[in-house]
Design a protein around this motif. Sequence first.
Motif, short mmCIF file in Angstrom:
data_model
loop_
_atom_site.label_atom_id
_atom_site.label_comp_id
_atom_site.label_asym_id
_atom_site.label_seq_id
_atom_site.Cartn_x
_atom_site.Cartn_y
_atom_site.Cartn_z
N GLY A 257 -53.94 -6.02 3.60
CA GLY A 257 -54.36 -4.96 2.77
C GLY A 257 -53.99 -5.45 1.16
N ASN A 258 -53.65 -6.45 1.04
CA ASN A 258 -53.23 -7.02 -0.30
C ASN A 258 -54.17 -8.08 -0.89
OD1 ASN A 258 -51.05 -5.20 -0.72
ND2 ASN A 258 -49.55 -6.60 -0.01
N ILE A 259 -54.30 -8.18 -2.04
CA ILE A 259 -55.13 -9.38 -2.43
C ILE A 259 -54.25 -10.60 -2.69
CG2 ILE A 259 -56.82 -10.10 -4.33
CD1 ILE A 259 -57.61 -7.16 -4.44
N VAL A 260 -54.57 -11.65 -2.07
CA VAL A 260 -53.49 -12.90 -2.49
C VAL A 260 -54.56 -14.03 -3.17
CG1 VAL A 260 -52.21 -14.82 -1.49
CG2 VAL A 260 -52.38 -12.44 -0.68
N ILE A 261 -54.42 -14.34 -4.29
CA ILE A 261 -54.76 -15.56 -5.10
C ILE A 261 -54.15 -16.93 -4.74
CG2 ILE A 261 -55.39 -16.16 -7.37
CD1 ILE A 261 -55.88 -13.19 -8.20
N ASP A 262 -54.84 -17.76 -4.28
CA ASP A 262 -54.03 -19.00 -3.96
C ASP A 262 -54.71 -20.31 -4.53
OD1 ASP A 262 -56.16 -18.94 -2.36
OD2 ASP A 262 -54.99 -18.57 -0.49
N ALA A 263 -55.36 -20.03 -5.65
CA ALA A 263 -55.99 -21.22 -6.28
C ALA A 263 -56.59 -20.77 -7.43
CB ALA A 263 -57.17 -21.97 -5.50
N LEU A 292 -48.02 -6.01 -8.94
CA LEU A 292 -48.48 -7.35 -9.33
C LEU A 292 -47.38 -8.49 -9.23
CD1 LEU A 292 -50.55 -9.69 -10.20
CD2 LEU A 292 -49.79 -9.18 -12.38
N ARG A 293 -47.26 -9.34 -8.02
CA ARG A 293 -46.26 -10.06 -7.81
C ARG A 293 -46.54 -11.71 -7.79
NH1 ARG A 293 -46.08 -6.61 -3.55
NH2 ARG A 293 -46.65 -8.03 -2.04
N ASP A 294 -45.63 -12.39 -8.35
CA ASP A 294 -45.85 -13.94 -8.32
C ASP A 294 -45.10 -14.40 -7.20
OD1 ASP A 294 -46.22 -16.62 -8.92
OD2 ASP A 294 -45.29 -16.69 -10.87
N GLU A 295 -45.47 -14.94 -6.16
CA GLU A 295 -44.70 -15.52 -4.95
C GLU A 295 -44.99 -16.84 -4.87
OE1 GLU A 295 -45.73 -13.08 -1.38
OE2 GLU A 295 -45.01 -11.30 -2.21
N SER A 296 -45.28 -17.77 -6.01
CA SER A 296 -45.51 -19.09 -5.81
C SER A 296 -44.27 -19.85 -5.73
CB SER A 296 -45.97 -19.62 -7.08
OG SER A 296 -47.18 -18.66 -7.58
N ASP A 297 -44.20 -20.86 -4.86
CA ASP A 297 -42.84 -21.70 -4.59
C ASP A 297 -43.56 -22.94 -4.22
OD1 ASP A 297 -44.27 -21.63 -1.96
OD2 ASP A 297 -42.87 -19.96 -1.24
N HIS A 298 -42.63 -23.90 -3.93
CA HIS A 298 -42.75 -25.41 -3.86
C HIS A 298 -43.93 -25.60 -2.66
CE1 HIS A 298 -42.36 -29.62 -3.96
NE2 HIS A 298 -42.29 -29.60 -2.39
N GLU A 299 -43.78 -24.65 -1.60
CA GLU A 299 -44.77 -24.79 -0.70
C GLU A 299 -46.23 -24.26 -0.87
OE1 GLU A 299 -43.46 -23.41 2.96
OE2 GLU A 299 -41.96 -24.97 3.49
N SER A 300 -46.19 -23.36 -1.84
CA SER A 300 -47.41 -22.40 -2.43
C SER A 300 -47.30 -22.35 -3.81
CB SER A 300 -47.54 -21.03 -1.70
OG SER A 300 -47.47 -20.77 -0.15
N PRO A 301 -47.69 -23.52 -4.48
CA PRO A 301 -47.72 -23.47 -5.99
C PRO A 301 -48.52 -22.46 -6.57
CG PRO A 301 -48.25 -25.94 -5.25
CD PRO A 301 -48.40 -24.70 -3.97
N VAL A 302 -49.51 -21.87 -6.06
CA VAL A 302 -50.28 -20.76 -6.46
C VAL A 302 -50.26 -19.79 -5.72
CG1 VAL A 302 -52.23 -19.59 -7.69
CG2 VAL A 302 -51.43 -22.22 -8.14
N ARG A 303 -49.60 -18.63 -5.69
CA ARG A 303 -49.63 -17.36 -4.97
C ARG A 303 -49.32 -16.09 -5.37
NH1 ARG A 303 -49.54 -15.71 0.72
NH2 ARG A 303 -48.31 -13.85 0.99
N PHE A 304 -50.51 -15.36 -5.94
CA PHE A 304 -50.12 -13.97 -6.75
C PHE A 304 -50.64 -13.08 -5.71
CE2 PHE A 304 -51.38 -16.97 -10.75
CZ PHE A 304 -50.03 -17.26 -10.92
N VAL A 305 -50.07 -11.96 -5.63
CA VAL A 305 -50.29 -10.85 -4.72
C VAL A 305 -50.63 -9.74 -5.72
CG1 VAL A 305 -49.35 -9.53 -2.86
CG2 VAL A 305 -48.87 -11.92 -3.16
N ILE A 306 -51.74 -9.17 -5.46
CA ILE A 306 -51.92 -8.00 -6.11
C ILE A 306 -52.28 -6.72 -5.06
CG2 ILE A 306 -53.92 -6.76 -7.29
CD1 ILE A 306 -54.72 -9.47 -8.29
N GLU A 307 -51.33 -5.77 -5.44
CA GLU A 307 -51.19 -4.63 -4.38
C GLU A 307 -52.15 -3.37 -4.80
OE1 GLU A 307 -47.93 -1.70 -2.34
OE2 GLU A 307 -47.30 -3.57 -2.84
N PRO A 308 -53.13 -3.25 -4.08
CA PRO A 308 -54.15 -1.98 -4.34
C PRO A 308 -53.24 -0.64 -4.13
CG PRO A 308 -55.13 -3.53 -3.09
CD PRO A 308 -54.06 -3.88 -2.91
N LYS A 309 -53.81 0.46 -4.72
CA LYS A 309 -53.18 1.84 -4.53
C LYS A 309 -53.38 2.23 -3.21
CE LYS A 309 -52.94 6.03 -7.32
NZ LYS A 309 -53.41 6.75 -8.22
#
Length: 749
Positions: A257-263, A292-309
């Motif tokens: 249900g969340n939007i995950v931006i990975d690139a 809005l969360r930044d879940e980026s780490d070594h394995e996932s250099p880009v992982r931004f999570v947007i949680e809709p209402k």
Amino acid sequence: MSRDTEISYEGVEHRPLSDFTEKAYLDYSMYVILDRALPHIADGLKPVQRRIIYAMSELGLSAASKPKKSARTVGDVLGKYHPHGDTACYEAMVLMAQPFSYRYPLVDGQGNWGSADDPRSFAAMRYTEARLAAFSDLLLREADQGTVDWTANFDGSLREPELLPARVPHVLLNGTTGIAVGMATDIPPHNLREVASACIHLLDDPEADAAALTQHVRGPDYPTEAEVITPAAELHKIYTTGHGSIRARAAWRVEEGNIVIDALPHQASGARVLEQIAGQMQAKKLPMVTDLRDESDHESPVRFVIEPKSNRVDRERLMDHLFATTDLEKQYRVNLNVIGLDGRPRVKDLREMLTEWLQYRRNVVQRRLEHRLEKVRDRLHVLEGLLTAFLNIDEVIAIIREEDEPKPVLMERFGLAERQAEAILELRLRHLAKLEEMKLRGEKDELENERAELEATLASADKLTALIRSELEQDAERFGDDRRSPLVERGAARALEASEVVAAEPITVILSEKGWIRQAKGHDVDPEGLSFRAGDGFRAAAAGRSNEPAIFLDSTGRTYAIPAHELPSARGHGEPLASRVNPPDGATFTGVLMGPAESEWLLATDAGFGFRMPLGEMRSRNRSGKAVLTVPKGAEVMLPARLGDPETDRIALATSAGRLLIVPAGEIPQMTRGKGQKLVGIPPKEYQAGSERLVATATIPQGGGLTVYAGQRHLTLTGNDLAAYTAERGKRGQTLPKGFQKVKGIAAG
């Protein structure tokens, strides 16, 4: 020196200042263009990049060697080949080492070389270490095989290559940007396999056009996995003309249900994107986003999570808004401006670039083969002399032992050249064994076969082409990889309208007699019970949603639209409407309307004319409003009445003469502007004080009744009572009962 002493200018050149400055500026311009800002089509490098790579190879910093401090490399580059600033040189080196900047990095760095969020956050050169990347071998491998021209360095103490013998069209692979004097270059990176495939196609069909080549080079290939969304037709135009623009968009998906931006797009900063989204959330421009969360780490250099209402949020529309308002979508300029083989800068299309590079590559391969053929011929010449010595070994040994100057004797006795005689005299005793003779004969046979192959290849254009093709295929197989940036055609991003962004909460908009406006939350508000400024009072109110515009009608028949959520709170007295719009001089505000765009309203003047109009047609972004209702001279604008269903609703019209007319709403014409048509039959007199006027209107829904107010009394009409007053539009209507002819107002009920 005495003032009377004359100064002699004999031998001094005299030139106009304008001529001198013009030549100096042109010289500087050409230097910046040719020796600093633009890449060469041959190896795709600027001078500083070429010198860095060559200096590292001279330091022995191959991909298999141990890295050395970057300061050592920069020192060698500056001291031997490039006498400029160390900072600029190191930054050029850093750029070639960043995998998020270069599609195929040329330098393998160890230490802090910056990050995609902040490419300039790299450590100082005294801390970092570097060596050449394996890919650099494609640029350097043939440099010592007679393939390129060499020139003296800046002080004439060393030699450096003018160009590097690139085995692939590097000018397109890593791309480059640069600003010169009066021109610039912007070349996007591309995929090695695709570019090599296009070169091979051009070798097979030299007459191939850009359309055929774009079947292989389908578009840029950036270091990130963001989508290239430029349509294929525009990409084809870019490769045909050599300039244009490309759009790239972040890759995203829905996860639980969340939007995950990975690139992210190339050169887009993740920190900047998060800041842009968070800024909109704080400004309450993204009420449909709760987190809005930044879940980026070594394995996932880009992982931004947007949680809709909620699950009802349109995620496609939300991301479309973010693409339009943040760096999740970026545009890149393309300008394929390079220095050609003729030494002149020019914008070239894809076919010109590949054709010219293949011309350079053919010249490099030909020079490499000729250089090798010369070496083979020289070695065969030496081997012939050595074999002659082995056939006459005893006599050769005797001459060497007995003669003081054996070389001329050997040359005369066996017909040897000086080079052959020198080789015989340099033989060691251990090389006189029979086994050595067999090795020499085997080497001679191999070299003769190689010479025959080299001569055949150089004599045949087809064989030379086949060799170039084969080497391209091998290099593409070894160093190539799959495309990273998918090509996906998508429409232009569109930001959310204010009505889409604002939460749809129930509100009531209040207009005062003096034209002050405010809005209160909810529909259960008593607008007449609110406090007003001294000398002011209630004029009109409308219930609607906070994501709808409030439409105001003035005394000249103009309408004005203002987003309801921008209105001040009803906790105060509000603000004057005239501060937000520009009404005509002397105009006053008479009513406020709210509702869906398709809702219909009755607009009328007290002269008895009016028409139906959808609310959406009244909206205008112009501060001067929109001319909607034409007001006859001496007449006034009535309060608008909202219609429900024109097929079943009825309109009640009461006049100052105590007459009431009820007409079907469908008989009233629908218009977008004008005076309207006659609603009630008021005698055609000048609209002066005392003449009959339309004083009140009301919408009666199906099955509803009507209440007439006169002084302290009221009269309720239903069913057959209403039927007595019903007639066609434009009629005079029936007179109300005695005591109710001074109508104060009417209301459906």
